[in-house]
Design a protein around this motif. Structure first.
Motif, mmCIF file in Angstrom:
data_model
loop_
_atom_site.group_PDB
_atom_site.id
_atom_site.type_symbol
_atom_site.label_atom_id
_atom_site.label_comp_id
_atom_site.label_asym_id
_atom_site.label_seq_id
_atom_site.Cartn_x
_atom_site.Cartn_y
_atom_site.Cartn_z
ATOM 1 N N ARG A 1 -6.721 -7.363 -28.290
ATOM 2 C CA ARG A 1 -6.186 -7.600 -27.486
ATOM 3 C C ARG A 1 -4.743 -7.575 -27.145
ATOM 4 N NH1 ARG A 1 -8.559 -13.328 -26.799
ATOM 5 N NH2 ARG A 1 -7.340 -14.460 -25.195
ATOM 6 N N LYS A 2 -4.492 -7.912 -26.063
ATOM 7 C CA LYS A 2 -3.097 -7.981 -25.610
ATOM 8 C C LYS A 2 -3.076 -7.761 -24.617
ATOM 9 C CE LYS A 2 0.958 -4.737 -26.483
ATOM 10 N NZ LYS A 2 1.101 -3.018 -26.286
ATOM 11 N N SER B 1 -5.935 -18.676 -21.010
ATOM 12 C CA SER B 1 -4.136 -17.666 -21.649
ATOM 13 C C SER B 1 -3.098 -18.881 -21.268
ATOM 14 C CB SER B 1 -4.883 -16.663 -21.313
ATOM 15 O OG SER B 1 -6.043 -16.289 -22.680
ATOM 16 N N ARG C 1 -3.290 -20.848 -30.902
ATOM 17 C CA ARG C 1 -2.641 -19.872 -31.629
ATOM 18 C C ARG C 1 -1.688 -19.302 -30.777
ATOM 19 N NH1 ARG C 1 -7.964 -17.164 -31.123
ATOM 20 N NH2 ARG C 1 -7.289 -15.028 -30.822
ATOM 21 N N GLU C 2 -0.683 -18.746 -30.903
ATOM 22 C CA GLU C 2 0.085 -17.734 -30.073
ATOM 23 C C GLU C 2 -0.070 -16.391 -30.420
ATOM 24 O OE1 GLU C 2 4.976 -17.223 -28.763
ATOM 25 O OE2 GLU C 2 3.798 -18.987 -29.808
ATOM 26 N N GLU C 3 -0.237 -15.270 -29.705
ATOM 27 C CA GLU C 3 -0.663 -14.143 -30.048
ATOM 28 C C GLU C 3 -0.018 -13.194 -28.906
ATOM 29 O OE1 GLU C 3 -4.769 -11.651 -30.233
ATOM 30 O OE2 GLU C 3 -4.777 -13.153 -31.634
ATOM 31 N N ASN C 4 1.094 -12.034 -29.234
ATOM 32 C CA ASN C 4 1.501 -10.938 -28.338
ATOM 33 C C ASN C 4 1.915 -11.549 -26.897
ATOM 34 O OD1 ASN C 4 1.267 -8.704 -30.155
ATOM 35 N ND2 ASN C 4 -1.519 -8.948 -28.476
#
Length: 216
Positions: free
Chosen positions: A43-44, A97, A204-207
């Motif tokens: 995932r990005k 998102s 959550r925080e991701e990239n």
């Protein structure tokens, strides 16, 4: 001998097909000129003109969909629900998102008691918080329905009122019966989406992307 040659050729074709199998691509988040991709489980957030996992390139993106270059082929993708690794649909949860905006903060449009609101996500805030003027514009009679309190802020102690919000919604995620706080004066300048909401969803925080998901 002929049968052996045919079997070998068939195996080579199968191996070739596996090696050149098209990556499994999903678009699970859409923003102006950027998209959140899930490619073979990776995932990005990828901006237009950049290449993400599996060599998938984002050509363009907006709120309606994304145009991707997958194995050299241009394809249009709509926003899709994420799936688990087994390939079957996961639990029916709502997802959102959020990318960073002004001031490198997470901003998200939503509603509070059905009134439209622009929220500033603040994990340091205990509750959904607003100032008196914002509460009045949202039709909240905080002096009548609220319980007096004293809040500790960066500027010192401030008088306030603890209230119960019927519903708080961001994207398609809605939480009912959320604790809120109305503070005397002009602070905070933005309606804060604090932990009284965030603790009731998964996040959550991701990239560089804040991911919210409703709980079952």
């Amino acid at each position: 001998m002929r049968c052996l040659e045919l079997l070998t050729a068939s195996l080579l074709l199968v191996v070739s097909a596996v090696l050149h199998a098209e990556p499994q691509v999903q678009v699970v988040g859409l923003f102006p000129n950027a998209a959140v991709l899930v490619v073979d489980g990776q995932r990005k957030l990828v901006k237009a003109g950049q290449t993400g996992p599996g060599g998938v390139k984002v050509l363009s993106a907006d709120s309606k969909g994304a145009v991707l270059l997958v194995d050299g082929v241009q394809r249009n993708f709509n926003l899709t629900r994420e799936y688990n690794q087994a390939g079957s649909a996961g639990p029916q949860t709502e997802q959102l998102s959020i990318t960073r905006g002004i001031g490198n903060h997470f901003w998200v449009a939503g509603s509070l008691n059905s009134y439209p609101v622009q929220f500033l996500v603040d994990t340091g805030a205990t509750s959904v918080a607003m100032n008196e003027g914002q509460a009045r514009r949202l039709g909240i009679d905080y002096r009548v329905v609220g319980r007096p309190m004293v809040a500790s802020t960066a500027g010192g102690n401030v008088r306030g009122w603890r209230i119960k919000l019927d519903r708080v919604k961001v994207g398609s995620i809605e939480v009912l019966g959320v604790e809120g706080v109305v503070l005397e004066g002009d602070a905070p300048t933005e309606v804060l989406l604090g932990m009284s909401f965030l603790s009731r969803v998964r996040w959550r925080e991701e990239n560089g992307v804040l991911l919210l998901e409703s709980k079952i």
